[in-house]
Design an enzyme around this catalytic site. Structure first.
Site, PDB file in Angstrom:
ATOM      1  N   HIS A 100      -8.246  -3.221  -6.169  1.00 18.41           N
ATOM      2  CA  HIS A 100      -8.250  -3.379  -4.625  1.00 18.41           C
ATOM      3  C   HIS A 100      -9.332  -2.476  -4.147  1.00 18.41           C
ATOM      4  O   HIS A 100      -9.823  -1.469  -4.550  1.00 18.41           O
ATOM      5  CB  HIS A 100      -6.747  -2.811  -4.157  1.00 18.41           C
ATOM      6  CG  HIS A 100      -6.662  -3.376  -2.771  1.00 18.41           C
ATOM      7  ND1 HIS A 100      -7.562  -2.275  -1.501  1.00 18.41           N
ATOM      8  CD2 HIS A 100      -5.923  -4.132  -2.079  1.00 18.41           C
ATOM      9  CE1 HIS A 100      -7.056  -3.001  -0.291  1.00 18.41           C
ATOM     10  NE2 HIS A 100      -6.408  -3.926  -0.708  1.00 18.41           N
TER      11      HIS A 100
ATOM     12  N   GLU B 105      -9.588  -0.666  -1.737  1.00 18.48           N
ATOM     13  CA  GLU B 105      -9.204   0.657  -1.523  1.00 18.48           C
ATOM     14  C   GLU B 105      -9.473   1.479  -2.731  1.00 18.48           C
ATOM     15  O   GLU B 105      -9.471   2.993  -2.716  1.00 18.48           O
ATOM     16  CB  GLU B 105      -7.956   0.847  -0.755  1.00 18.48           C
ATOM     17  CG  GLU B 105      -8.042   0.466   0.634  1.00 18.48           C
ATOM     18  CD  GLU B 105      -6.625  -0.261   1.045  1.00 18.48           C
ATOM     19  OE1 GLU B 105      -5.532  -0.101   0.576  1.00 18.48           O
ATOM     20  OE2 GLU B 105      -6.597  -1.129   2.209  1.00 18.48           O
TER      21      GLU B 105
ATOM     22  N   LYS C  41       0.852  -1.375  -0.067  1.00 17.45           N
ATOM     23  CA  LYS C  41      -0.066   0.019   0.062  1.00 17.45           C
ATOM     24  C   LYS C  41       0.909   1.280  -0.063  1.00 17.45           C
ATOM     25  O   LYS C  41       1.924   1.374  -0.411  1.00 17.45           O
ATOM     26  CB  LYS C  41      -0.788  -0.081   1.103  1.00 17.45           C
ATOM     27  CG  LYS C  41      -1.657  -1.426   1.153  1.00 17.45           C
ATOM     28  CD  LYS C  41      -2.812  -1.511   2.146  1.00 17.45           C
ATOM     29  CE  LYS C  41      -3.678  -2.706   2.161  1.00 17.45           C
ATOM     30  NZ  LYS C  41      -4.707  -2.859   2.813  1.00 17.45           N
TER      31      LYS C  41
HETATM   32  P1  13P Z   1      -4.422  -6.485   5.894  1.00 18.16           P
HETATM   33  O1  13P Z   1      -3.540  -7.677   5.532  1.00 18.16           O
HETATM   34  O2  13P Z   1      -3.569  -5.491   6.303  1.00 18.16           O
HETATM   35  O3  13P Z   1      -5.511  -6.745   6.468  1.00 18.16           O
HETATM   36  O4  13P Z   1      -4.584  -5.817   4.341  1.00 18.16           O
HETATM   37  C1  13P Z   1      -5.226  -7.075   3.244  1.00 18.16           C
HETATM   38  C2  13P Z   1      -5.112  -6.130   1.978  1.00 18.16           C
HETATM   39  O5  13P Z   1      -5.669  -5.274   1.506  1.00 18.16           O
HETATM   40  C3  13P Z   1      -4.131  -6.663   1.062  1.00 18.16           C
HETATM   41  O6  13P Z   1      -4.405  -6.258  -0.100  1.00 18.16           O
END
Ligand code: 13P
Length: 253
Positions: free
Chosen positions: A97, A99, A11
């Site tokens: 994703h 997000e 990220k």
């Molecule tokens: P986490 O492992 O921090 O929950 O995030 C998962 C994720 O969004 C991977 O793309």
């Protein structure tokens, strides 16, 4: 046998220097400790991609982008295209994703175009799907997953689809510490595989890697990865710590 994969999605974390240090550490641990057949993928920020590619040269690790534009070039300020990623040796791109869907308004239509571009240029797409908590609680999750998978991916022909990895990431489990139970995740993975079989063939469905993402940690990775339709994981927070990440990689058998 379909490919097992553990991918770390960093990220918006790590400066260039920090990412070089973390990749170097992970590279050493993979070399010293991982003997399995699975694939290890790391997705740092765009800025760190060129050096990441160089640092994993000659190793089993591949580098992924976290996003890509659907056009090859043009007046799209701030964007990066798939040919640009390809030119520096990036092999995968995460598309869709939650997000990106949630904060940047990416729709299934846009994501379908992105997935197509990734594949057209010979990279592998890691295409994310997943329902929100509200959609889970109101029992709409099968419909939501079906829409995301079919609208995002089913415009691809059979040959193109062989370059698709799907990641099921329930939004309510991302970064929250809540994980889907292995049974809950298995149920959706089997459902996704059924959709792929109905659209393409059972053989293609059987060859498609489907990863789970959402608060995967060294402590829960084994029980999740043991499920018959779960072929590895897409890891967020735990991918930022080399020790945790390698322990998750080692849970992939
Ligand atoms: P986490 O492992 O921090 O929950 O995030 C998962 C994720 O969004 C991977 O793309």
């Amino acid at each position: 046998m379909r490919q097992k994969i553990v991918a770390g999605n960093w990220k918006m974390h790590k400066t260039l220097e920090e990412s070089q240090a973390l990749i170097t550490e992970i590279r050493g641990l993979v070399r010293d400790e991982y003997r399995g057949q699975g694939k290890v993928v790391i997705a740092p920020t765009f800025l760190s991609l060129p050096s990441a590619v160089r640092l994993v040269e000659g190793t089993e690790i591949s580098i992924s982008a976290q996003n890509a534009h659907y056009e090859d070039h043009g007046a799209f300020t701030g964007e990066i295209s798939v040919p640009m990623l390809k030119s520096i040796g990036v092999q995968y791109a995460i598309i869709g994703h939650s997000e990106r869907r949630q904060y940047f308004g990416e729709t299934n239509t846009v994501l379908a175009a992105k997935a197509k571009s990734v594949i057209r240029h010979g990279l592998t797409v890691m295409f994310c799907v997943g329902e929100t908590l509200e959609q889970r609680e109101s029992k709409q999750y099968f419909r939501v997953i079906e829409e995301q998978v079919s609208q995002g991916l089913f415009g691809l022909d059979r040959k193109e689809f062989s370059h698709v990895v799907i990641a099921y990431e329930p939004v309510w489990a991302i970064g929250t510490g809540l994980t889907a139970s292995p049974e809950q995740a298995q149920e959706i993975h089997a459902y996704i595989r059924k959709l792929v079989a109905a659209q393409y063939t059972a053989e293609i469905a059987d060859q498609t890697s489907i990863l789970y993402g959402g608060s995967v940690k060294p402590e829960n990775a084994t029980s999740i990865f043991m499920q018959p339709d779960i072929d590895g994981g897409l890891i967020g927070g735990a991918a930022l710590k080399a020790r945790d990440f390698i322990d998750i990689v080692k849970a992939m058998r």
